[in-house]
Write a protein that holds these residues in place. Structure first.
Motif, PDB file in Angstrom:
ATOM      1  N   GLN A  40      -3.528  11.328  21.537  1.00 36.13           N
ATOM      2  CA  GLN A  40      -5.058  11.265  21.565  1.00 36.13           C
ATOM      3  C   GLN A  40      -5.215  11.479  20.068  1.00 36.13           C
ATOM      4  OE1 GLN A  40      -7.324  11.439  23.531  1.00 36.13           O
ATOM      5  NE2 GLN A  40      -5.976  11.096  25.410  1.00 36.13           N
ATOM      6  N   TYR A  41      -6.306  10.870  19.367  1.00 41.40           N
ATOM      7  CA  TYR A  41      -6.571  11.069  17.789  1.00 41.40           C
ATOM      8  C   TYR A  41      -7.083  12.302  17.713  1.00 41.40           C
ATOM      9  CZ  TYR A  41      -5.190   5.987  17.576  1.00 41.40           C
ATOM     10  OH  TYR A  41      -4.509   4.855  17.682  1.00 41.40           O
ATOM     11  N   PRO A  42      -6.737  13.122  16.666  1.00 41.29           N
ATOM     12  CA  PRO A  42      -7.325  14.335  16.423  1.00 41.29           C
ATOM     13  C   PRO A  42      -8.647  14.326  15.836  1.00 41.29           C
ATOM     14  CG  PRO A  42      -5.909  13.623  14.735  1.00 41.29           C
ATOM     15  CD  PRO A  42      -5.584  12.669  15.594  1.00 41.29           C
ATOM     16  N   ASP A  43      -9.369  15.575  15.655  1.00 42.79           N
ATOM     17  CA  ASP A  43     -10.462  15.524  14.969  1.00 42.79           C
ATOM     18  C   ASP A  43     -10.429  15.041  13.647  1.00 42.79           C
ATOM     19  OD1 ASP A  43     -11.838  16.485  17.430  1.00 42.79           O
ATOM     20  OD2 ASP A  43     -11.586  18.600  16.790  1.00 42.79           O
ATOM     21  N   GLY A  44     -11.516  14.554  13.085  1.00 40.77           N
ATOM     22  CA  GLY A  44     -11.496  14.194  11.591  1.00 40.77           C
ATOM     23  C   GLY A  44     -10.841  12.670  11.459  1.00 40.77           C
ATOM     24  N   HIS A  45     -10.186  11.991  12.549  1.00 38.79           N
ATOM     25  CA  HIS A  45      -9.747  10.872  12.392  1.00 38.79           C
ATOM     26  C   HIS A  45     -10.832   9.827  12.814  1.00 38.79           C
ATOM     27  CE1 HIS A  45      -7.078   7.220  13.347  1.00 38.79           C
ATOM     28  NE2 HIS A  45      -6.251   7.947  12.723  1.00 38.79           N
ATOM     29  N   PRO A  46     -10.610   8.525  12.231  1.00 38.74           N
ATOM     30  CA  PRO A  46     -11.758   7.538  12.430  1.00 38.74           C
ATOM     31  C   PRO A  46     -11.830   7.413  14.149  1.00 38.74           C
ATOM     32  CG  PRO A  46     -10.429   6.875  10.657  1.00 38.74           C
ATOM     33  CD  PRO A  46      -9.725   8.198  11.255  1.00 38.74           C
ATOM     34  N   PHE A  47     -10.804   7.713  14.602  1.00 41.90           N
ATOM     35  CA  PHE A  47     -10.392   7.143  16.211  1.00 41.90           C
ATOM     36  C   PHE A  47     -10.624   8.594  17.137  1.00 41.90           C
ATOM     37  CE2 PHE A  47      -7.674   3.484  14.729  1.00 41.90           C
ATOM     38  CZ  PHE A  47      -8.786   2.782  14.256  1.00 41.90           C
ATOM     39  N   ALA A  48     -10.948   9.615  16.438  1.00 36.43           N
ATOM     40  CA  ALA A  48     -11.306  10.867  17.283  1.00 36.43           C
ATOM     41  C   ALA A  48     -11.928  10.578  18.336  1.00 36.43           C
ATOM     42  CB  ALA A  48     -11.964  11.908  16.208  1.00 36.43           C
ATOM     43  N   GLY A  49     -11.746  11.110  19.450  1.00 29.80           N
ATOM     44  CA  GLY A  49     -12.480  11.059  20.804  1.00 29.80           C
ATOM     45  C   GLY A  49     -11.821   9.935  21.610  1.00 29.80           C
ATOM     46  N   PHE A  50     -10.810   9.232  21.025  1.00 18.64           N
ATOM     47  CA  PHE A  50     -10.252   8.163  21.971  1.00 18.64           C
ATOM     48  C   PHE A  50      -8.637   8.426  22.112  1.00 18.64           C
ATOM     49  CE2 PHE A  50     -13.977   6.103  20.158  1.00 18.64           C
ATOM     50  CZ  PHE A  50     -14.483   5.321  21.490  1.00 18.64           C
ATOM     51  N   SER A  51      -7.893   7.805  22.862  1.00 16.89           N
ATOM     52  CA  SER A  51      -6.484   7.716  22.858  1.00 16.89           C
ATOM     53  C   SER A  51      -6.031   6.639  22.308  1.00 16.89           C
ATOM     54  CB  SER A  51      -6.131   7.924  24.405  1.00 16.89           C
ATOM     55  OG  SER A  51      -6.220   6.687  25.116  1.00 16.89           O
ATOM     56  N   LEU A  82       0.932  -1.230  -0.056  1.00 18.58           N
ATOM     57  CA  LEU A  82       0.052  -0.033  -0.073  1.00 18.58           C
ATOM     58  C   LEU A  82       0.974   1.095  -0.171  1.00 18.58           C
ATOM     59  CD1 LEU A  82      -2.954  -0.930   2.359  1.00 18.58           C
ATOM     60  CD2 LEU A  82      -3.172  -0.323   0.171  1.00 18.58           C
ATOM     61  N   GLU A  83       2.009   1.277   0.951  1.00 25.82           N
ATOM     62  CA  GLU A  83       2.883   2.280   0.889  1.00 25.82           C
ATOM     63  C   GLU A  83       3.565   2.701  -0.362  1.00 25.82           C
ATOM     64  OE1 GLU A  83       4.899   1.561   4.525  1.00 25.82           O
ATOM     65  OE2 GLU A  83       3.538   2.636   5.523  1.00 25.82           O
ATOM     66  N   LYS A  84       4.106   1.381  -0.853  1.00 27.25           N
ATOM     67  CA  LYS A  84       4.860   1.656  -2.379  1.00 27.25           C
ATOM     68  C   LYS A  84       3.880   2.108  -3.440  1.00 27.25           C
ATOM     69  CE  LYS A  84       8.748  -1.250  -4.160  1.00 27.25           C
ATOM     70  NZ  LYS A  84       9.166  -2.511  -4.412  1.00 27.25           N
ATOM     71  N   SER A  85       2.823   1.843  -3.451  1.00 28.35           N
ATOM     72  CA  SER A  85       1.780   2.159  -4.601  1.00 28.35           C
ATOM     73  C   SER A  85       0.998   3.691  -4.365  1.00 28.35           C
ATOM     74  CB  SER A  85       0.626   0.955  -4.673  1.00 28.35           C
ATOM     75  OG  SER A  85      -0.183   1.273  -3.357  1.00 28.35           O
ATOM     76  N   GLY A  86       1.513   4.232  -3.052  1.00 33.23           N
ATOM     77  CA  GLY A  86       1.244   5.270  -2.877  1.00 33.23           C
ATOM     78  C   GLY A  86      -0.312   5.595  -2.291  1.00 33.23           C
ATOM     79  N   ASN A  87      -0.651   4.350  -1.870  1.00 36.93           N
ATOM     80  CA  ASN A  87      -1.939   4.397  -1.162  1.00 36.93           C
ATOM     81  C   ASN A  87      -1.879   4.025   0.541  1.00 36.93           C
ATOM     82  OD1 ASN A  87      -3.727   4.417  -3.628  1.00 36.93           O
ATOM     83  ND2 ASN A  87      -2.850   2.344  -4.229  1.00 36.93           N
ATOM     84  N   GLY A  88      -0.743   4.689   0.762  1.00 39.23           N
ATOM     85  CA  GLY A  88      -0.569   4.528   2.530  1.00 39.23           C
ATOM     86  C   GLY A  88      -2.025   5.330   3.286  1.00 39.23           C
ATOM     87  N   GLY A  89      -2.683   6.043   2.687  1.00 35.00           N
ATOM     88  CA  GLY A  89      -3.654   6.523   3.240  1.00 35.00           C
ATOM     89  C   GLY A  89      -4.699   5.657   3.764  1.00 35.00           C
ATOM     90  N   GLU A  90      -4.633   4.390   2.798  1.00 34.72           N
ATOM     91  CA  GLU A  90      -5.725   3.226   3.193  1.00 34.72           C
ATOM     92  C   GLU A  90      -5.294   2.591   4.555  1.00 34.72           C
ATOM     93  OE1 GLU A  90      -6.695   0.307   0.251  1.00 34.72           O
ATOM     94  OE2 GLU A  90      -6.158   1.886  -1.181  1.00 34.72           O
ATOM     95  N   LEU A  91      -4.031   3.040   5.205  1.00 33.76           N
ATOM     96  CA  LEU A  91      -3.894   2.545   6.531  1.00 33.76           C
ATOM     97  C   LEU A  91      -4.398   3.303   7.701  1.00 33.76           C
ATOM     98  CD1 LEU A  91      -0.206   1.594   5.665  1.00 33.76           C
ATOM     99  CD2 LEU A  91      -2.155  -0.072   6.159  1.00 33.76           C
ATOM    100  N   LYS A  92      -4.889   4.299   7.469  1.00 29.18           N
ATOM    101  CA  LYS A  92      -5.576   5.404   8.342  1.00 29.18           C
ATOM    102  C   LYS A  92      -6.797   4.529   8.959  1.00 29.18           C
ATOM    103  CE  LYS A  92      -7.218   9.949   9.087  1.00 29.18           C
ATOM    104  NZ  LYS A  92      -7.450  11.336   8.360  1.00 29.18           N
TER     105      LYS A  92
END
Length: 204
Positions: free
Chosen positions: A168-179, A120-130
């Motif tokens: 802490q996960y920031p606003d907009g992150h899938p885990f926002a509101g959690f540590s 994923l990282e090599k293909s430029g799709n590392g964002g899918e790891l979010k």
């Protein structure tokens, strides 16, 4: 008889936990000492102060702060140390840098292989790891999907007697509101802990 067996199991688990945590604490201390010794003349003292931690340097061709560079290098040393030491005390029953993809709707999770992560990282799709979790050390009985404990190394740049907080996960992150620690405990293992040089293991 069943009661005696249950008690024996708890004692063995406690002994195993202490053994694991002793080894990982040694790895954290070793990593900090070894990495700082690489830079004997870079800082005013044996370790950087707050201003020096913010200064920029180059690492693998990109600009980073000394805090980032030292943290990356310390994690690399600690990982190698953990692999060597845990292979002796818990062969086949631990994972390092195992990535998980939790499903917030169902509460289930799946493993993401190192090969898939690299692809994923090599293909430029590392964002899918979010939206994935990648603890430093996972302790299990042979299956990382059924983990017993999670440990993360934390390497503050400045010497301190205070324990580093979970990220802490920031606003907009899938885990926002959690540590980070809350997500580990919710989806990976009941026991979570941070390991810091000099301070050792901090649970929770």
């Amino acid at each position: 008889m069943a009661s005696a067996s249950a008690v024996l199991k708890v004692v063995l688990e406690e002994t195993a936990r202490k053994s694991i945590e002793e080894e990982l604490t040694k790895c954290a201390d070793l990593a900090r000492s070894e990495v700082l010794l690489r830079y004997p003349k870079q800082f005013k003292g044996p370790a950087p102060d707050a201003d020096e931690c913010k200064q920029e340097t180059k690492s693998k061709g990109r600009r980073v702060t000394w805090a980032m560079r030292l943290g990356i290098e310390m994690h690399e040393v600690a990982r190698a140390c953990a692999e060597e030491r845990l292979s002796k005390v818990r062969p086949g029953r631990f994972s390092l840098d195992q990535r998980y993809r939790p499903d917030l709707a169902t509460g289930q999770k799946e493993l993401v292989s190192a090969e898939k992560e690299q692809a994923l990282e090599k293909s430029g799709n590392g964002g899918e790891l979010k939206g994935t979790l990648k603890p430093d050390v996972v302790i299990h009985q042979g299956d990382p999907l059924n983990a017993l404990a999670v440990y993360d190394f934390k390497f503050p740049c400045v010497n301190s007697d205070s324990v580093p907080e979970w990220n802490q996960y920031p606003d907009g992150h899938p885990f926002a509101g959690f540590s980070q620690g809350e997500m580990y405990q919710k989806f990976i293992a009941p026991l979570v802990a941070r390991i810091t040089p000099r301070l050792g293991v901090v649970h929770g």
